[in-house]
Design a protein around this motif. Structure first.
Motif, PDB file in Angstrom:
ATOM      1  N   LEU A 129      -3.473   2.879  -8.118  1.00  0.00           N
ATOM      2  CA  LEU A 129      -3.787   2.112  -6.912  1.00  0.00           C
ATOM      3  C   LEU A 129      -5.079   2.597  -6.271  1.00  0.00           C
ATOM      4  N   GLU A 460       0.608   5.979  -4.023  1.00  0.00           N
ATOM      5  CA  GLU A 460       1.561   4.927  -4.311  1.00  0.00           C
ATOM      6  C   GLU A 460       1.516   3.896  -3.185  1.00  0.00           C
ATOM      7  N   ARG A 461       2.309   2.861  -3.323  1.00  0.00           N
ATOM      8  CA  ARG A 461       2.239   1.788  -2.316  1.00  0.00           C
ATOM      9  C   ARG A 461       2.534   2.294  -0.916  1.00  0.00           C
ATOM     10  N   LEU A 464      -0.570   3.648   0.766  1.00  0.00           N
ATOM     11  CA  LEU A 464      -1.530   2.661   1.258  1.00  0.00           C
ATOM     12  C   LEU A 464      -1.074   2.075   2.594  1.00  0.00           C
ATOM     13  N   TYR A 465       0.208   1.777   2.703  1.00  0.00           N
ATOM     14  CA  TYR A 465       0.721   1.274   3.986  1.00  0.00           C
ATOM     15  C   TYR A 465       0.670   2.358   5.052  1.00  0.00           C
ATOM     16  N   GLU A 563       8.807   3.612   1.060  1.00  0.00           N
ATOM     17  CA  GLU A 563       8.715   3.895  -0.381  1.00  0.00           C
ATOM     18  C   GLU A 563       8.298   5.335  -0.682  1.00  0.00           C
TER      19      GLU A 563
END
Length: 578
Positions: A129, A460-461, A464-465, A563
């Motif tokens: 990512l 990981e996702r 990013l959030y 997550e």
């Protein structure tokens, strides 16, 4: 279908990739014009891939200097640079049209191999990512500072400031140019460049090897080994070693020009001046490339020795035996990054040394001395004044990355030497060549280099959030504490928190990943008056903070979770006791 991932990335970034390769080729061919009469079109195109990297680094740096005084220069000058590259490529095509038609088959084959390798290498980009490891945020921030300077400063201060923060200025200027001309984001540009340099490496190695000794498929073996034969330099992408990859990709092209400098179009002073500028430009891409250039110059010093074209196999045992101590001294990087933990492959390479020295004594000695020079430079301590730069002339990661160059040449000579011994038996010779190529591809299939390694793929996702949350929900002067691992004299970030400063602009501080958060000592450490009540970033990696120790609601409040990523707010700092 794993190849489908590479095709998807190729389709997603087709235009930026096309702009990059056309610009690299165009500027590489412009720089090669004084040498053009001594180089076939196919070889010129291969060499231009490396030379163009250096040229664009120089041009990007010049644009960055201009942009310090006129911000609009980035876009305008970047477009002019790309347009000039197209002109260089078209001019080359027109001037060499007859030779290009004659070599159309060879160029088409090379283009198809280039495209195939590009698709294979782009699979890696699909597995991440953000660019991996803790080096990548540093690259990101310096490229961003080149593209968006806070204030105009004089040229000297600009160079001093950039050099003090990071010393691979040519690489970052090259990246800045590409981002500016295509509108590509910095993060995907870095991720793509790592794979681009891996694709370019075997083509520049092929061109140099063909110049050194163009017999018995030696250049093809050397290129195949450089492309897929070793876990390195591909694994270095996991470390974010993009400047080092750029340097080793361009290095064979610069050395090849050294071989061509005595002939060609134009005055000899023009060629030497251009070669000096390009060598300096390679050093700007990565400062340790200067060591590689010095080693290459020492190997060129062997030119006054008249080596025989061939050496009897029995006599070649002597120089092969002399190489054994070198393989012993370099056993750590060779076994850990090239041959694996078992000694059998290293033993086979060692047993093949007589075939290399018998087939091409001069080139074999040069490759051996180059390896010896890498070892010597890695053991040579720098003076105290340069300890902030490194403890040794060549650090271990750069040794790991650059060893593939002499290894590919040496083992390529071994394989070509075996085929030379089978010259009187064409069928057996062809079978042996196919067997060697098959073994190399089998080795590639076992390397696992097509996907990012878990060691270094931090983001990981949830990370990013988390960055979006930090940017929108925290004060501009907020402090974020991230996990760090203690090295010999510094700490490195160990999870997605490495990107906090780059993506959010917030201040971050590294603390030990194994800090005992439930103890009063940790409480005292994080409740500094100058920090106020900081945030704690806990990613989901092996060396992230232990969340079980952070389960003290009266001290650490969970303010974000998604997550596997959590952010805590340190509270009640007035009470520092359990």
């Amino acid at each position: 279908m794993i190849v489908a991932d590479g095709l998807l990335v190729l389709g997603q970034y087709a235009l930026p990739l096309l702009v990059f390769f056309v610009s690299v080729l165009g500027w590489g061919l412009w720089c090669m014009r004084p040498f053009a009469h001594r180089v076939s079109p196919a070889r010129a195109l291969a060499l231009a891939l490396g030379i163009g990297i250096v040229a664009l680094g120089f041009l990007g740096l010049a644009t960055a200097l201009l942009a310090r005084f006129w911000q609009a220069a980035w876009k305008l000058v970047s477009l002019i640079i790309a347009a000039a590259a197209v002109a260089g490529l078209l001019l080359f095509g027109w001037e060499q049209r007859a030779a290009l038609r004659a070599q159309a088959g060879r160029i088409l084959l090379g283009s198809l191999l280039f495209l195939a390798l590009l698709v294979v290498r782009l699979i890696f980009v699909r597995s991440i990512l953000m660019p991996p490891y803790h080096d990548s945020p540093e690259h990101y921030m310096l490229v961003e500072s080149l593209l968006h300077p806070l204030e105009a400063v004089d040229v000297a201060n600009f160079l001093l400031d950039a050099g003090a923060r990071y010393y691979h200025l040519g690489f970052h200027a090259l990246t800045g140019w590409w981002v500016s001309v295509t509108g590509l984001g910095i993060a995907p540009a870095l991720a793509l460049l790592g794979q681009i340099f891996l694709v370019i490496c075997p083509f520049t190695v092929f061109a140099l090897a063909d110049l050194l000794h163009g017999e018995q498929g030696f250049a093809w073996f050397a290129a195949l080994l450089a492309a897929v034969g070793w876990p390195m330099p591909a694994f270095a992408v996991n470390w974010g070693k993009y400047p080092a990859l750029a340097a080793v990709a361009a290095f064979p092209s610069i050395v090849a020009l050294w071989l061509l400098v005595r002939g060609g179009r134009g005055g000899v002073l023009v060629r030497y001046a251009l070669l000096l500028v390009l060598s300096a430009g390679l050093t700007l891409i990565h400062s340790r490339a200067l060591v590689l250039l010095a080693l290459a110059a020492c190997c060129f010093g062997l030119g006054w020795i008249r080596f025989p074209r061939r050496m009897p196999l029995g006599w070649s045992l002597l120089p092969a035996f002399a190489m054994l101590p070198l393989f012993y001294w370099l056993r750590d990087p060779l076994l850990s990054r090239y041959f694996g933990p078992v000694y059998i492959i290293l033993l086979l390479v060692t047993l093949g040394l007589p075939f290399a020295f018998s087939f091409a004594p001069g080139v074999s000695v040069a490759a051996g001395l180059f390896m010896l020079g890498i070892y010597a430079a890695s053991a040579m301590r720098l003076p105290a004044i340069l300890k902030g730069y490194s403890r040794f002339l060549l650090d271990r990661p750069f040794v790991d990355v650059s060893l593939f160059l002499p290894l590919s040449v040496l083992v390529g000579l071994e394989l070509a030497g075996v085929l030379f011994r089978l010259e009187s038996k064409p069928r057996l010779q062809a079978g042996a060549g196919a067997f060697f190529a098959g073994v190399i591809f089998l080795s590639f299939s076992l390397q696992g280099s097509l996907r990012a390694d878990r060691c270094c793929n931090y983001v990981e996702r949830g990370d990013l959030y988390a960055m979006e949350w930090i940017k929108s929900e925290t004060a501009p002067d907020a402090i974020v504490l991230i996990a760090g691992y203690e090295m010999k004299n510094y700490q490195v970030a160990t999870d997605g928190g490495a990107w906090v400063r780059a993506l959010t602009g917030r201040n971050m501080n590294k603390v030990r990943y194994d800090l005992p958060w439930d103890k009063a000592s940790a409480r005292a450490l994080v409740c500094k008056p100058e920090w106020g009540e900081p945030y704690i970033y806990a990613g989901g990696q092996e060396f992230s903070f232990d969340r079980n120790l952070l389960y003290r609601p009266e001290w650490y409040q969970v303010v974000y979770e998604f997550e596997g990523t959590r952010i805590y707010k340190v509270q009640n700092c007035s009470d520092r006791h359990p």
